[in-house]
Write a protein that holds these residues in place. Structure first.
Motif, PDB file in Angstrom:
ATOM      1  N   GLY A  19      34.316  55.872  23.870  1.00  0.00           N
ATOM      2  CA  GLY A  19      33.974  56.477  25.165  1.00  0.00           C
ATOM      3  C   GLY A  19      33.865  57.988  25.072  1.00  0.00           C
ATOM      4  N   ALA A  33      32.084  57.133  28.968  1.00  0.00           N
ATOM      5  CA  ALA A  33      30.852  56.508  28.479  1.00  0.00           C
ATOM      6  C   ALA A  33      29.787  56.418  29.572  1.00  0.00           C
ATOM      7  CB  ALA A  33      31.164  55.112  27.929  1.00  0.00           C
ATOM      8  N   ILE A  64      38.395  51.710  22.031  1.00  0.00           N
ATOM      9  CA  ILE A  64      37.546  51.874  23.229  1.00  0.00           C
ATOM     10  C   ILE A  64      37.516  53.343  23.649  1.00  0.00           C
ATOM     11  CG2 ILE A  64      37.281  51.274  25.681  1.00  0.00           C
ATOM     12  CD1 ILE A  64      38.662  48.648  25.139  1.00  0.00           C
ATOM     13  N   ALA A  74      37.962  55.730  29.093  1.00  0.00           N
ATOM     14  CA  ALA A  74      36.848  55.530  28.160  1.00  0.00           C
ATOM     15  C   ALA A  74      35.589  55.081  28.896  1.00  0.00           C
ATOM     16  CB  ALA A  74      37.247  54.487  27.110  1.00  0.00           C
ATOM     17  N   VAL A  75      35.750  54.163  29.839  1.00  0.00           N
ATOM     18  CA  VAL A  75      34.596  53.679  30.615  1.00  0.00           C
ATOM     19  C   VAL A  75      33.958  54.839  31.372  1.00  0.00           C
ATOM     20  CG1 VAL A  75      33.905  52.225  32.570  1.00  0.00           C
ATOM     21  CG2 VAL A  75      35.441  51.307  30.818  1.00  0.00           C
ATOM     22  N   TYR A 135      30.557  60.537  25.492  1.00  0.00           N
ATOM     23  CA  TYR A 135      30.532  61.680  26.428  1.00  0.00           C
ATOM     24  C   TYR A 135      30.186  62.979  25.691  1.00  0.00           C
ATOM     25  CZ  TYR A 135      32.013  65.150  29.872  1.00  0.00           C
ATOM     26  OH  TYR A 135      32.045  66.216  30.737  1.00  0.00           O
TER      27      TYR A 135
END
Ligand SMILES: [Zn+2]
Length: 225
Positions: A147, A11, A143, A7-8, A151
């Motif tokens: 994310g 994002a 999360i 997810a990080v 995107y």
């Protein structure tokens, strides 16, 4: 944590559109990507203990090089410097460093107290969200959804691969995640290690998908020009 790291990466694409999703996967999962090799080389150790948490049966006995904050800072610096040398973009290089470090923060939320700040002699930390299956699924699922959504908004498919391969990857990540949460414990240490090595294929997948997606920002129509 598994989906949260992806997810990080998803994002972060919004902040650094010039960096491929593959490189962002590499950064967000760098700790988990070097970990199986460090285990194979005998530098790090874990055991399979069903029931040790509600989510994962893995007991991380010793993994200071891949999973201490200092270790991750070193890996992050290495990746950032490599990116800077190859691409000459300082902002993106620094963001990659931060994405590598984000792994520690997310693992800190889910792991039992087994994460250290430095290589040796420090207290282990971890909030232990993994003791709650529903809590883990909710937090990590949320999360991940955010994310992926970021995107999808920040990019757009250039062709069918750009659309379908992304959907397939997201579905695949969710499926293997649910399989690991609800499935039986892994049969052996080596099964865990080689499964973990397969995450490199997901990095390759990130490069492939990203090459089939462009900037999501639509060209603005200039009125009066
Ligand atoms: Zn990890």
């Amino acid at each position: 944590m598994f989906l949260g790291h992806f997810a990080v990466a998803f994002a972060a694409k919004r902040a650094v559109p010039e960096v491929s999703l593959g490189t962002l996967f590499l950064a967000a999962q760098l700790a988990d990507l070097v970990w199986p090799t460090l285990v194979l080389l005998g530098f790090e150790h874990f055991a399979i203990r069903p029931g040790i948490t509600a989510v994962t049966p893995l007991e991380f006995i010793r993994y200071p090089y891949s999973h201490s904050l200092l270790g991750m800072a070193a890996w992050g610096a290495l990746l950032g410097i490599a990116y800077l040398v190859l691409r000459r973009k300082a902002g993106a290089a620094f963001l990659l460093f931060l994405v590598v470090l984000s792994h520690w923060l997310l693992d800190f939320v889910t792991h039992r107290p087994d994460l250290r700040l430095v290589i040796a002699g420090s207290e282990p930390y971890g909030l232990g969200l993994w003791h709650s299956r529903i809590g883990t699924l909710l937090v990590e699922g949320l999360i991940f959804a955010v994310g992926v959504w970021i995107y999808v908004r920040a990019t757009r498919p250039l062709d069918r691969i750009g659309r379908l391969a992304l959907i397939a990857l997201v579905a695949f990540l969710v499926l293997i995640y649910l399989g690991s949460v609800f499935g039986p414990p892994p049969p052996s240490i080596s099964a865990v290690v080689w499964n973990a090595q397969a995450v490199w294929l997901l990095v390759a997948c990130g490069y492939w998908i990203d090459a089939h997606r462009g900037s999501g920002l639509r060209p603005r129509i200039m009125i009066g020009s």
